[in-house]
Motif scaffolding. Structure first.
Motif, PDB file in Angstrom:
ATOM      1  N   LEU A  71       2.865  34.799  13.155  1.00 11.08           N
ATOM      2  CA  LEU A  71       2.174  33.673  12.503  1.00 11.08           C
ATOM      3  C   LEU A  71       1.716  32.644  13.533  1.00 11.08           C
ATOM      4  O   LEU A  71       0.604  32.116  13.448  1.00 11.08           O
ATOM      5  CB  LEU A  71       3.100  32.992  11.495  1.00 11.08           C
ATOM      6  CG  LEU A  71       3.177  33.621  10.117  1.00 11.08           C
ATOM      7  CD1 LEU A  71       4.190  32.871   9.267  1.00 11.08           C
ATOM      8  CD2 LEU A  71       1.815  33.620   9.441  1.00 11.08           C
ATOM      9  N   ALA A  72       2.567  32.379  14.536  1.00 16.23           N
ATOM     10  CA  ALA A  72       2.205  31.400  15.569  1.00 16.23           C
ATOM     11  C   ALA A  72       0.999  31.900  16.358  1.00 16.23           C
ATOM     12  O   ALA A  72       0.086  31.137  16.673  1.00 16.23           O
ATOM     13  CB  ALA A  72       3.396  31.170  16.498  1.00 16.23           C
ATOM     14  N   ARG A  73       0.984  33.241  16.637  1.00 15.31           N
ATOM     15  CA  ARG A  73      -0.157  33.822  17.372  1.00 15.31           C
ATOM     16  C   ARG A  73      -1.430  33.681  16.555  1.00 15.31           C
ATOM     17  O   ARG A  73      -2.490  33.337  17.069  1.00 15.31           O
ATOM     18  CB  ARG A  73       0.101  35.316  17.613  1.00 15.31           C
ATOM     19  CG  ARG A  73       0.982  35.539  18.771  1.00 15.31           C
ATOM     20  CD  ARG A  73       0.604  36.852  19.466  1.00 15.31           C
ATOM     21  NE  ARG A  73       1.634  37.115  20.448  1.00 15.31           N
ATOM     22  CZ  ARG A  73       2.390  38.206  20.458  1.00 15.31           C
ATOM     23  NH1 ARG A  73       2.207  39.150  19.574  1.00 15.31           N
ATOM     24  NH2 ARG A  73       3.317  38.357  21.369  1.00 15.31           N
ATOM     25  N   ARG A  74      -1.311  33.960  15.248  1.00 17.01           N
ATOM     26  CA  ARG A  74      -2.503  33.901  14.392  1.00 17.01           C
ATOM     27  C   ARG A  74      -3.031  32.469  14.324  1.00 17.01           C
ATOM     28  O   ARG A  74      -4.230  32.229  14.375  1.00 17.01           O
ATOM     29  CB  ARG A  74      -2.150  34.389  12.989  1.00 17.01           C
ATOM     30  CG  ARG A  74      -3.216  35.324  12.459  1.00 17.01           C
ATOM     31  CD  ARG A  74      -3.073  35.529  10.984  1.00 17.01           C
ATOM     32  NE  ARG A  74      -1.880  36.299  10.636  1.00 17.01           N
ATOM     33  CZ  ARG A  74      -1.462  36.407   9.384  1.00 17.01           C
ATOM     34  NH1 ARG A  74      -2.104  35.805   8.406  1.00 17.01           N
ATOM     35  NH2 ARG A  74      -0.402  37.105   9.097  1.00 17.01           N
ATOM     36  N   ALA A  75      -2.083  31.500  14.235  1.00 14.89           N
ATOM     37  CA  ALA A  75      -2.501  30.096  14.152  1.00 14.89           C
ATOM     38  C   ALA A  75      -3.217  29.684  15.434  1.00 14.89           C
ATOM     39  O   ALA A  75      -4.229  28.981  15.403  1.00 14.89           O
ATOM     40  CB  ALA A  75      -1.283  29.214  13.920  1.00 14.89           C
ATOM     41  N   ARG A  76      -2.693  30.172  16.590  1.00 17.98           N
ATOM     42  CA  ARG A  76      -3.315  29.809  17.871  1.00 17.98           C
ATOM     43  C   ARG A  76      -4.695  30.443  17.979  1.00 17.98           C
ATOM     44  O   ARG A  76      -5.651  29.824  18.452  1.00 17.98           O
ATOM     45  CB  ARG A  76      -2.425  30.273  19.025  1.00 17.98           C
ATOM     46  CG  ARG A  76      -2.436  29.294  20.176  1.00 17.98           C
ATOM     47  CD  ARG A  76      -1.495  29.716  21.281  1.00 17.98           C
ATOM     48  NE  ARG A  76      -0.155  30.038  20.804  1.00 17.98           N
ATOM     49  CZ  ARG A  76       0.534  31.106  21.195  1.00 17.98           C
ATOM     50  NH1 ARG A  76       0.032  31.961  22.056  1.00 17.98           N
ATOM     51  NH2 ARG A  76       1.744  31.311  20.730  1.00 17.98           N
ATOM     52  N   ALA A  77      -4.830  31.696  17.518  1.00 22.17           N
ATOM     53  CA  ALA A  77      -6.123  32.381  17.602  1.00 22.17           C
ATOM     54  C   ALA A  77      -7.147  31.687  16.716  1.00 22.17           C
ATOM     55  O   ALA A  77      -8.336  31.593  17.047  1.00 22.17           O
ATOM     56  CB  ALA A  77      -5.952  33.838  17.172  1.00 22.17           C
ATOM     57  N   ALA A  78      -6.689  31.165  15.568  1.00 17.64           N
ATOM     58  CA  ALA A  78      -7.619  30.521  14.628  1.00 17.64           C
ATOM     59  C   ALA A  78      -8.081  29.164  15.146  1.00 17.64           C
ATOM     60  O   ALA A  78      -9.159  28.681  14.800  1.00 17.64           O
ATOM     61  CB  ALA A  78      -6.926  30.349  13.271  1.00 17.64           C
ATOM     62  N   ARG A  79      -7.247  28.516  15.969  1.00 24.41           N
ATOM     63  CA  ARG A  79      -7.593  27.170  16.445  1.00 24.41           C
ATOM     64  C   ARG A  79      -7.142  27.041  17.908  1.00 24.41           C
ATOM     65  O   ARG A  79      -6.080  26.463  18.174  1.00 24.41           O
ATOM     66  CB  ARG A  79      -6.884  26.132  15.547  1.00 24.41           C
ATOM     67  CG  ARG A  79      -7.021  24.694  15.999  1.00 24.41           C
ATOM     68  CD  ARG A  79      -8.369  24.087  15.647  1.00 24.41           C
ATOM     69  NE  ARG A  79      -8.646  22.974  16.539  1.00 24.41           N
ATOM     70  CZ  ARG A  79      -9.498  22.006  16.259  1.00 24.41           C
ATOM     71  NH1 ARG A  79     -10.191  22.010  15.145  1.00 24.41           N
ATOM     72  NH2 ARG A  79      -9.695  21.042  17.125  1.00 24.41           N
ATOM     73  N   PRO A  80      -7.943  27.625  18.847  1.00 22.31           N
ATOM     74  CA  PRO A  80      -7.510  27.620  20.252  1.00 22.31           C
ATOM     75  C   PRO A  80      -7.408  26.222  20.849  1.00 22.31           C
ATOM     76  O   PRO A  80      -6.606  25.978  21.734  1.00 22.31           O
ATOM     77  CB  PRO A  80      -8.584  28.436  20.974  1.00 22.31           C
ATOM     78  CG  PRO A  80      -9.474  29.007  19.923  1.00 22.31           C
ATOM     79  CD  PRO A  80      -9.257  28.242  18.666  1.00 22.31           C
ATOM     80  N   VAL A  81      -8.230  25.261  20.324  1.00 22.49           N
ATOM     81  CA  VAL A  81      -8.189  23.899  20.864  1.00 22.49           C
ATOM     82  C   VAL A  81      -7.215  23.084  20.029  1.00 22.49           C
ATOM     83  O   VAL A  81      -7.302  23.089  18.794  1.00 22.49           O
ATOM     84  CB  VAL A  81      -9.597  23.247  20.794  1.00 22.49           C
ATOM     85  CG1 VAL A  81      -9.560  21.854  21.403  1.00 22.49           C
ATOM     86  CG2 VAL A  81     -10.613  24.129  21.475  1.00 22.49           C
TER      87      VAL A  81
END
Ligand code: HEM
Length: 211
Positions: A71-81
């Motif tokens: 989930l943390a990876r997906r959240a980072r991929a969705a909002r890299p900034v």
């Protein structure tokens, strides 16, 4: 996360109730520990059901951590900034930030706890003593630092539960405008009851109420 978290909460409720049996005396507590190993006998051999439960717990913990990482990876991929406004965090901000680090510390605590009371490697009484004797030896007044360690770990578990249960209501689609307050109170109540229930045993032993 929500489903594996739910399984772990059920385990914690059962574990807390079992631990509190220590207030009923050595015989009751040891009898309960013995029953854990003989559940299902004679239909199934010694320790079968307990082993099934233990395997289920390990699977739940592994899946819970795997979900957290993905989930943390997906959240980072969705909002890299990163969000600029992140510092002005929302009401649950503190609990959210402690979820990841808290989770890792809880895992380290569980490893110590298993070495202590399941495998007896770091327990002062070791494998020849009864379960009651091991708990009493563990939290003896002169080992106050072990009690302190357990208290900190249990408080972290409480925080983790508070935020985790609340998030689970959201993930499972149970939250609505009408029941938001009720669900918040429920998440807080379950976490506080479990925290106090777990704190009771180490503190009672250290302060000499159980000996
Ligand atoms: C703080 C007070 C606690 C006390 C006094 C306590 C006591 C014990 C005892 C006596 C056992 C061995 C049971 C047996 O095999 O007869 C045990 C096992 C265990 N405890 Fe705790 N515990 C506490 C808190 C926790 C917490 C907060 C967690 C999880 C976050 C936890 C997770 C476990 C696990 C996973 C096992 C192994 C279960 C198994 O072998 O089947 N405990 N605990």
């Amino acid at each position: 996360m929500a489903v594996t978290g739910g399984v772990l909460v059920l385990f914690l409720v059962a574990h807390m109730v079992g631990n509190l049996k220590i207030f009923m005396g050595a015989e009751d507590f040891n009898h309960y520990a013995h029953w854990l190993r003989t559940m299902g006998e004679p239909a199934v051999p010694y320790r079968t059901l307990l082993t099934v439960l233990e395997v289920g717990l390990v699977v739940a913990v592994v899946l819970h951590m795997w979900s957290a990482v993905s989930l943390a990876r997906r959240a980072r991929a969705a909002r890299p900034v990163k969000y600029e406004a992140k510092k002005k965090s929302h009401a649950h901000g503190y609990a959210t930030h402690t979820m990841r680090y808290g989770g890792v510390i809880i895992l380290l605590f569980i490893i110590w706890h298993l070495l202590d009371l399941t495998f007896f490697v770091v327990n002062p009484k070791g494998g020849d003593a009864s379960p009651y004797e091991r708990v009493v030896a563990d939290f003896a007044p002169e080992r106050w630092y072990i009690t302190l360690f357990y208290v900190v770990a249990v408080l972290l578990v409480g925080l983790h539960l508070w935020h985790g249960i609340w998030s689970a209501f959201q993930s499972l689609g149970l939250r609505s405008l009408r029941n938001e307050h009720t669900l918040r109170v429920l998440a807080l109540t379950v976490s506080v009851v479990l925290t106090l229930g777990f704190l009771a045993v180490p503190l009672a032993v250290t302060f000499g109420w159980v000996s």
